[in-house]
Design a protein around this motif. Sequence first.
Motif, short mmCIF file in Angstrom:
data_model
loop_
_atom_site.label_atom_id
_atom_site.label_comp_id
_atom_site.label_asym_id
_atom_site.label_seq_id
_atom_site.Cartn_x
_atom_site.Cartn_y
_atom_site.Cartn_z
N LYS A 176 -1.69 4.51 3.76
CA LYS A 176 -0.27 4.82 3.86
C LYS A 176 0.57 3.53 3.82
N GLY A 228 0.70 2.20 0.35
CA GLY A 228 1.57 3.06 -0.45
C GLY A 228 3.03 2.72 -0.24
N GLU A 255 -4.15 8.39 -4.37
CA GLU A 255 -3.06 8.42 -3.38
C GLU A 255 -2.16 7.19 -3.49
N ASP A 284 -0.01 5.22 -5.78
CA ASP A 284 0.65 5.39 -7.08
C ASP A 284 0.91 4.03 -7.72
#
Length: 162
Positions: free
Chosen positions: A1, A4, A33, A35
Amino acid sequence: KNAGKLVQAGKMLDIPLIVTEHYPEKLGRIVPELDIAHAKAVFPKTLFSMMIPEVKAKIGELYGGDLETVVLFGLESHICLEQTAMDLLKDGYTVHVAADCSVSRTQEDRKLALERLRQYGCFVSTSENVIFKLMKDKNHPAFDTVRHVVRDVSVDTGLAKL
């Protein structure tokens, strides 16, 4: 996360992203996940450092000789990330490592790698710290967009306990 968020903020800030994948035919590709569709290039590699000729050429194409600072994050802090940082430092770049976006198979390897990276002269910080360094000012044109990316608290990566 956390990675990201950093990738997304970099895209919003128009920071070129160069990605390498270590031996992807055996070890796999970048997880979907994350990108990276906007990456300027994605290169396979077998060298542990990402500073392969193709990456050096892409940096030259994007920046000429004007690139001074690089932000690093990724897998195997104690191997690929560390060797890349050493190569970048040797070539005169300032290196920032997003510690909360960098992992190793063990916490010991990660912790010791981050300590060594700091000793080598890298700035070891968090993704949120890097994002705000890139913006420099609340008046940055992308601030209102980027602040929504960093609004959610970053995932605890266990670094504070190390």
